[in-house]
Design an enzyme around this catalytic site. Structure first.
Site, PDB file in Angstrom:
ATOM      1  N   ASP A 119       0.787  -0.876  -0.212  1.00  0.00           N
ATOM      2  CA  ASP A 119      -0.322  -0.130  -0.409  1.00  0.00           C
ATOM      3  C   ASP A 119       1.225   1.117   0.246  1.00  0.00           C
ATOM      4  O   ASP A 119       0.081   2.241  -0.218  1.00  0.00           O
ATOM      5  CB  ASP A 119      -1.040   0.426   1.089  1.00  0.00           C
ATOM      6  CG  ASP A 119       0.032  -0.336   2.541  1.00  0.00           C
ATOM      7  OD1 ASP A 119       0.558   0.273   2.314  1.00  0.00           O
ATOM      8  OD2 ASP A 119      -0.843  -0.328   3.671  1.00  0.00           O
ATOM      9  N   GLY A 120       1.958   1.349   0.220  1.00  0.00           N
ATOM     10  CA  GLY A 120       2.396   2.548  -0.211  1.00  0.00           C
ATOM     11  C   GLY A 120       3.515   2.932   0.951  1.00  0.00           C
ATOM     12  O   GLY A 120       3.845   4.430   1.180  1.00  0.00           O
ATOM     13  N   ASP A 145      19.797  -2.636  -2.999  1.00  0.00           N
ATOM     14  CA  ASP A 145      18.637  -2.093  -3.075  1.00  0.00           C
ATOM     15  C   ASP A 145      19.022  -1.069  -2.122  1.00  0.00           C
ATOM     16  O   ASP A 145      18.024   0.228  -2.061  1.00  0.00           O
ATOM     17  CB  ASP A 145      17.449  -2.652  -3.395  1.00  0.00           C
ATOM     18  CG  ASP A 145      16.889  -3.422  -2.395  1.00  0.00           C
ATOM     19  OD1 ASP A 145      17.341  -4.895  -2.471  1.00  0.00           O
ATOM     20  OD2 ASP A 145      15.921  -3.182  -2.318  1.00  0.00           O
TER      21      ASP A 145
END
Length: 669
Positions: free
Chosen positions: A188-189, A338
């Site tokens: 959902d960020g 990352d």
């Protein structure tokens, strides 16, 4: 397409005219959230001026046409380094805390009034955008726990833009937790209060410890909620959506260069921009000219030598960064490619931890079942990640050249910086001896054997009486014994984690079908469990008095070697009193009294979840001065927390309470 690439080339050329840290911002139109008629006008933040060079210099995907919400729909983002996004507003944002030292980087003074807190909550939550801000999500890939995962990207973070200050510095602003982007996959960020407080506090703690790091300017929570299963055990709960304002020169990382990777032989996954060597060249040009201008200037006519010098410097910076981690007992927890900054900064604080009881095999992330990112393995993993960066830079940097640089530079730079820092932690200020490495190794071995607290043991060593017949030696040893793990602490630390019947079955499988056992990937976990069982058995046969006597013997041996080394250091000094003063000063400047232990963060989180942000702010102030200072008495009086129902007070510089051993952080943290 030719016109598009020509325009990009012109933009990059223009960007190169601005050297590192120098800004020449131009007036920008007021940014507006989708559907908003007019943004509120900032007052305290009105002086922030944006000049978003990255979006001019690198390819940006325009959001695809479609209904509302389409720009943030999960999808591959080929041929671009960024994609335009918009923050998703939160209900009733409230400021948890501001870091004035971090915001000072942007030219902001202390908030003038409570109204400024409301303004910070509005703009740093993403509910309103500052003039000139251009929200975007960065596309990158990554090797996660050793396996290539394909496209990842800013799934819970957004580039806001680059603020230029009156002194000519340039700082990228990010909102972490501001809502979904094309890289959010099925998530959902959002970030929640507990993880945001941890990132906010640790970003600032690491800076004040002197460790290269990204910064955190603000933490804003809200009445919006999301569901999280913290321990992945089927017990989800609602948690408050929270946003952290992050600050750095850039958030470009190793994984930014992995978007060009072809299908991985093990996972079958590929980057979204396979074959786009033109974008890799653009990205290299942008990063080197913007953040390594001295390298760009020295090798302007030879791109291979320029790229080699760039990789050499990234290797050195990364080696120094992880050496600093080892010297303050910091465990990152998720050292994927990352999560590795191209500037050698600590980035992306998730299930991190600081060592309490010294254990070289400590794993701070409960999601790391194999112990890949254990404390002692961090230098090795950083070297592995640099190897993956070298692979990602070819053909612009031939792989054999990158490998040669890595072999030549990383271990040497790590050892040099690590030993230099450890000498300062031990107060060796006069001469450097080859035997110092062995002295440090023996110290760590002694700390491991006695279960000594990492931070407090180093801090205590500054009061070690140098004189051979000092009357303070007995008192020093008594204080040192207090920093060693008690029998109760050790039994708790080494309690078995696996049901004995399950362990027995796994051992039988290892005997009867070793191939299947190997495929299950549990060998390391079983080995650790056997070690716990054996250690627990030994502890059951040990008395507290025997443990104390054993610990005293270990420390007496090392302290004898330490005193002999201090004598050699003193021999090289002309003035014994001046040497003693410098010895203590250097130790105080390199051995922190306070680090962000998990239980300190947990106390602040629990108070904040009740709506009380004062503990977050108090801990933040404490972490701004982690080292010894003469005015420390007043600070120490405040640096306590209520311990249990009886209200006993425990100093935040004390060993952690027993309940802290039960704390567990995961990738959800």
């Amino acid at each position: 397409m030719a016109v598009y690439r020509a325009a990009l080339g012109a933009s990059l050329a223009a960007a190169r005219l601005l050297p590192l840290g120098r800004c020449s911002p131009s007036p920008a139109p007021r940014s507006t959230l989708s559907g908003a008629a007019m943004e509120p006008a900032p007052r305290w933040l009105a002086g922030l001026r944006f000049d978003n060079r990255a979006l001019r210099a690198l390819p940006v995907e325009a959001p695809p046409p479609g209904p509302e919400g389409a720009p943030s729909a999960p999808r591959p983002v080929p041929g671009a380094c960024f994609t335009r996004v918009q923050p998703t507003p939160l209900r009733q944002p409230r400021l948890v805390a501001l870091s004035e030292p971090a915001l000072a980087l942007l030219g902001l003074g202390a908030p003038p009034a409570r109204e400024a807190e409301a303004e910070a909550a509005l703009f740093f939550s993403g509910n309103a955008l500052l003039p000139g801000a251009e929200p975007a999500a960065h596309c990158y890939c990554g090797h996660q726990f050793g396996q290539f995962a394909g496209q990842l990207g800013d799934g819970a973070a957004m580039y806001l833009g680059e603020v230029c200050t009156a002194t000519g510095e340039r700082w990228e602003l990010q909102l972490k937790g501001a809502g979904p982007t094309p890289f959010s996959r099925q998530a959902d960020g959002r970030k929640v209060l507990r993880s945001s407080i941890r990132e906010f506090l640790c970003s600032e703690a690491m800076f004040h410890l002197g460790v290269p790091t990204t910064r955190a300017g603000a933490c804003v929570t809200s009445e919006s909620t999301v569901v999280r299963d913290v321990f992945y055990d089927g017990n989800p709960k609602y948690e408050q959506c929270t946003v952290v304002l992050r600050v750095a020169s850039t958030f470009i990382r190793f994984g930014s260069f992995e978007i060009f990777k072809s299908a991985d032989e093990h996972t079958g996954r590929a980057g979204p921009s396979v074959g786009r060597n033109d974008i890799r060249v653009q990205l290299l040009d942008y990063v080197i000219s913007s953040f390594y201008p001295e390298i760009q200037a020295a090798h302007a006519s030879d791109s291979v030598q320029r790229n080699a010098a760039f990789f050499r410097e990234v290797t050195r910076r990364t080696a120094r960064m992880v050496a600093e981690w080892q010297c303050v007992g910091f465990c990152h927890g998720v050292l994927n490619t990352d999560n590795m900054s191209i500037l050698g900064l600590t980035i992306d604080y998730g299930p991190f931890g600081f060592l309490d009881r010294y254990d070289p095999d400590h794993v701070c992330n409960a999601s790391d079942n194999t112990g890949r990112y254990a404390y002692s393995k961090q230098p090795e993993v950083c070297r592995w990640n640099l190897r993956k960066l070298a692979e990602a830079l070819q053909p612009e940097l031939p792989l054999e050249l990158g490998e040669a640089i890595l072999a030549e530079e990383f271990d040497a730079e790590f050892q040099r910086h690590y030993l230099q820092k450890m000498r300062r932690k031990l107060g060796l200020v006069q001469v450097e001896l080859e035997e110092d490495g062995a002295l440090v190794s023996k110290l760590l071995e002694t700390m491991h054997l006695t279960g000594a607290d990492f931070t407090n043991t180093f801090y205590l060593l500054s009061s070690f009486p140098v004189e051979l017949e000092s009357p303070g030696l007995a008192e020093f040893l008594a204080r040192l014994m207090e920093q060693c793990a008690s029998l109760e602490e050790l039994r708790l630390a080494f309690r078995p984690q696996m049901d004995p019947r399950q362990l027995s079955m796994m051992l039988m499988l290892a005997q009867s079908n070793p191939q299947l056992f190997a495929l299950m990937g549990t060998r390391a976990g079983i080995a650790r469990e056997l070690e716990r069982v054996e250690q627990q058995s030994r502890l059951e046969q040990l008395s507290a008095a025997e443990l104390q006597s054993r610990n005293q013997g270990h420390w007496a041996d090392w302290l004898q070697a330490y005193r002999a080394r201090l004598d050699k250091d003193l021999e090289g000094a002309g003035d014994a009193a001046a040497w003693q003063a410098e010895h203590v000063r250097v130790m105080h400047a390199n051995n922190p009294k306070y680090v962000l232990r998990n239980y300190i963060a947990q106390n602040a989180i629990e108070a904040a979840e009740r709506g009380d942000f004062s503990e977050v702010r108090r801990v933040l102030k404490l972490l701004e001065t982690p080292y010894h200072c003469e005015a420390g008495a007043a600070t120490d009086a405040e640096a306590t927390e209520a311990d249990g129902a009886d209200g006993r007070q425990r100093s935040y510089s004390s060993k952690p309470p027993l309940w802290a051993a039960e704390l567990c952080v995961t990738u959800s943290s």
